[in-house]
Write a protein that holds these residues in place. Structure first.
Motif, short mmCIF file in Angstrom:
data_model
loop_
_atom_site.label_atom_id
_atom_site.label_comp_id
_atom_site.label_asym_id
_atom_site.label_seq_id
_atom_site.Cartn_x
_atom_site.Cartn_y
_atom_site.Cartn_z
N ILE A 1 0.87 -1.19 0.00
CA ILE A 1 0.00 0.00 0.00
C ILE A 1 0.89 1.22 0.00
N VAL A 2 0.60 2.19 -0.88
CA VAL A 2 1.40 3.40 -1.02
C VAL A 2 0.50 4.60 -0.72
N VAL A 3 1.03 5.58 0.02
CA VAL A 3 0.28 6.80 0.36
C VAL A 3 0.98 8.00 -0.27
N ALA A 4 0.17 8.85 -0.92
CA ALA A 4 0.69 10.08 -1.52
C ALA A 4 -0.08 11.27 -0.97
N ASP A 5 0.59 12.44 -0.95
CA ASP A 5 -0.07 13.65 -0.46
C ASP A 5 -0.91 14.27 -1.57
#
Length: 429
Positions: A56-60
């Motif tokens: 899982i990847v989180v971006a702003d």
């Protein structure tokens, strides 16, 4: 009287014990947020089993990656965030094990706003894709099923509200907070930090809510009735009590919506045009069984007959040897317990938040008035009708305004039958 003192002492001990767990869970739930750290977290499951090795990847908001994680052997993952704000969490479907798919491909990326000091749980539903584009008859059939489920919950919550009015003439504006109290207590006990199974957590929450309802009647309302306060003063007291309890729950629980740990994600069963999870069917069956049990209790049990007698004519019931104060206390305890059951069920279906009971209160009042003031059976019928109207209206209108249609039906029904569907005409003057 000694037996009564022993009973109240036992109820008080249970209430103190469960409230201690409640506060313990509140403290640890705050600690479990990572000491005030903003983060995303979740658990990946497929067919009831944890899914390991999914990225899982989180971006702003600008699209820059700020963190990533891989689900562990227990399916859990957590990503610390640089601060409050709006972020997008994306599941890498290429890392899903063979045979495991994302249930809704459009929800591959979840965009969520995170407030300061909160850990936000996310749900990536894994399973077979959900069919799209139901026909109008299918939508109506599903809306009827959802309306029946919602109506059963409203009916159960509204019984106590109706009986309290029938026995004392009191319009209890704090009844919605009993719904919220039951749901929040069950959530704290069921949270990961406490870990009590939801069924046991719900039962303990119902006991505490029933004790709270009995305590309000015994320690606050009964002395006020002895001083012969009027109906308006009683209404103001319940409004103040509602505001007090609601904001205490806000301080303890917080402004966010939460879900129970158990039964949070289930595959739907399909029956022709109907689709429902095992959780929903269980809630409907239990709600119907509870309503039938209440009806049989009022018809067959000695205490139930006493309740109906006091509701019909308190003075005549008292002159016949019925302890009216005891009957009122029983109704308060039972009504609060039923409201808590409704809160736990509604929290399981939707989510738990500090305003859930307040939002349901208007629909409960509509159910009571539509069915007939002061009658338990009227509250049951009115609750079912209100639930059906609110959910069926979403087929054509926005769910945000579904309560408007319920109130419209209420106004139309009262124009045609002012005493309610099961109420009786009374001659005044």
């Amino acid at each position: 009287m000694p037996n009564a003192r022993v009973l109240w002492a036992a109820v008080a001990l249970i209430a103190v014990a469960v409230c201690s767990l409640f506060l313990f869970g509140a403290v640890h739930a705050q600690d479990g947020d990572g000491d005030g750290e903003e983060a995303f977290s979740g658990t990946l499951r497929f067919g009831g089993e944890p899914v390991e090795g999914v990225r899982i990847v989180v971006a702003d908001a600008a699209g820059e990656a700020v963190g990533e994680a891989v689900s562990g052997a227990d399916g859990k993952w957590r990503i610390a965030l640089p601060g409050p704000g709006t972020y997008g969490a994306t599941i890498d479907t290429d890392t899903l094990p063979e045979g495991v798919t994302l249930r809704d491909p459009a929800r591959r990326t979840l965009e969520v706003t995170v407030t300061a000091g909160r850990s936000q749980p996310l749900i990536f539903a894994l399973g077979e894709p959900v069919a799209r584009g139901p026909t109008l008859p299918e939508q109506l059939a599903q809306a009827v099923l959802n309306g029946t489920k919602f109506g059963l919950i409203i009916a159960m919550c509204a019984i106590g509200l109706s009986l309290i009015f029938g026995l004392t003439g009191l319009i209890n504006f704090a009844h919605g907070e009993l719904v919220t109290l039951g749901a929040i207590l069950a959530w704290y006990l069921n949270a990961d930090t406490v870990g009590v199974p939801l069924i046991l957590a719900g039962a303990l929450a119902v006991l505490v809510a029933g004790a709270a309802g009995g305590g309000v009647e015994f320690s606050l309302l009964r002395p006020l009735r002895a001083r012969r306060l009027g109906g308006f003063q009683f209404m103001v007291v319940t409004i103040g009590l509602s505001l007090l309890v609601r904001h205490v729950l806000l301080l303890l629980f917080g402004p966010d919506r939460e879900r129970y740990v158990d039964y949070a994600l289930q595959a739907e069963w399909t029956f022709g045009p109907f689709a429902a999870t095992p959780r929903d069917l269980t809630i409907m069956a239990l709600s119907a069984a509870i309503l039938v049990a209440v009806a049989l209790f009022l018809q067959k049990a000695h205490t139930g007959k006493a309740i109906r007698a006091v509701a019909d004519n308190p003075d005549l019931a008292e002159s016949s040897g019925i302890d009216v104060d005891r009957v009122i206390l029983i109704v308060w305890v039972a009504g609060a317990a039923l409201a808590a059951v409704g809160g736990v069920f509604f929290g399981s279906v939707e989510a738990v938040d500090w305003l859930m009971g307040f939002r349901l209160l208007l629909l409960m009042f509509a159910a009571v008035v539509l069915g007939g003031l002061g009658t338990a059976y009227g509250a049951m019928v009115g609750g079912l009708l209100i639930g059906l109207v609110t959910e069926v209206s979403t087929v054509w209108a926005s769910p945000e305004i579904k309560a408007v249609f319920a109130l419209g039906v209420l106004v139309a029904a009262l124009l045609l039958r002012p005493q309610g569907l099961l109420g009786q005409r009374e001659r005044i003057g």
